[in-house]
Scaffold this active site. Structure first.
Site, mmCIF file in Angstrom:
data_model
loop_
_atom_site.group_PDB
_atom_site.id
_atom_site.type_symbol
_atom_site.label_atom_id
_atom_site.label_comp_id
_atom_site.label_asym_id
_atom_site.label_seq_id
_atom_site.Cartn_x
_atom_site.Cartn_y
_atom_site.Cartn_z
ATOM 1 N N TYR A 178 0.832 -1.207 0.000
ATOM 2 C CA TYR A 178 0.000 0.000 0.000
ATOM 3 C C TYR A 178 0.865 1.255 0.000
ATOM 4 C CZ TYR A 178 -3.365 3.444 1.781
ATOM 5 O OH TYR A 178 -4.148 4.560 1.962
ATOM 6 N N LYS A 213 1.259 4.270 -2.924
ATOM 7 C CA LYS A 213 0.965 5.676 -2.680
ATOM 8 C C LYS A 213 2.188 6.559 -2.917
ATOM 9 C CE LYS A 213 -3.328 4.955 -1.622
ATOM 10 N NZ LYS A 213 -4.423 5.417 -2.493
#
EC number: 1.1.1.-
Length: 252
Positions: free
Chosen positions: A158, A162
């Site tokens: 994750y 990002k």
């Protein structure tokens, strides 16, 4: 009542995405709302669109998996056909599956990158292409995370997605700026949404208030307020930024 413009919002069925839809519609935008094409999410989108129409704004439902290029092309095309163009793209959709690095599977990694990074790329690509064809200013806005700055224990896939999105945002800003198209992202800290509560639990969220300078967690409406500004004409001189909206979490 004429529209301020047309905005597409992905990941709009709940949480931050839903709050962004409500805020942009209140600002005067007609909206195209997207989420996954399963019955539960489509029902939420349909209810949201009806709520927006009741305010006098136009709203359409454009479900689909934004990690698939043909789907994103169709979302943009349907929006142009039914609402007349695209002025704002809010690529908010994202997933977060917690797992230690040493036990994260390649499939988990690839799925996270496909949604969180490729999905934003495809939204920026096809909305940007439409904005260029229209020949007027536009706004590309991505849903980032504090994890893209600080990393995230148990969430390496994750956080990496990002961080990649930050570079994508900066690159899009430099490419499209001469045409009046800005590209920015918002990077929330702890926000009480179904995703964060599902991953961490309410007790953990409550414990995190003390880690923020303002001694509180964020709300979806806090994030929507920032997106409202980034979508506006007044934000024209801000581009290439991933703006932390975290209550001072990284500063204390």
């Amino acid at each position: 009542m004429s529209a301020k413009g047309v905005a597409i919002i992905t990941g709009a069925a709940q949480g931050i995405g839903r709050a962004i839809v409500v805020r942009l519609a209140a600002d005067g935008f007609d909206v195209a709302v997207n989420d996954l094409p399963n019955d539960a999410q489509v029902a939420k989108l349909t209810e949201l669109a009806e709520e927006i129409r009741a305010t006098g704004r136009k709203a359409i439902v454009v479900p689909g998996d934004i990690s698939q290029e043909a789907i994103v092309e169709k979302i943009v095309a349907d929006t142009v056909e039914q609402l007349g163009g695209v002025d704002v793209m809010v690529a908010n959709a994202g997933i977060c599956e917690l797992s230690p690095i040493v036990s994260t599977s390649v499939e988990q990694w690839d799925t996270t990158q496909a949604v969180n990074l490729r999905g934003v790329f495809l939204c920026f690509k096809h909305a940007g292409k439409q904005m260029l064809a229209q020949g007027r200013p536009g706004r590309l806005i991505g849903g980032g995370s504090l994890g893209g700055f600080s990393g995230l224990p148990m969430g390496s896939a994750y956080a990496a997605s990002k961080a990649g999105m930050r570079a994508l945002t900066h690159s899009a800003a430099r490419e499209l700026g001469p045409s009046g198209i800005t590209a920015n992202s918002y990077a929330p800290g702890i926000v009480a949404t179904p995703l964060t509560i599902g991953n961490y639990g309410q007790e953990f969220l409550d414990s995190q208030k003390a880690t923020c300078a303002v001694n509180d967690n964020g709300t979806p409406e806090d994030i929507a307020a920032l997106v409202s500004f980034l979508a506006s004409k007044e934000s024209r001189f801000i581009t290439g930024q991933t703006i932390m909206i975290d209550g001072g979490r990284l500063n204390i």
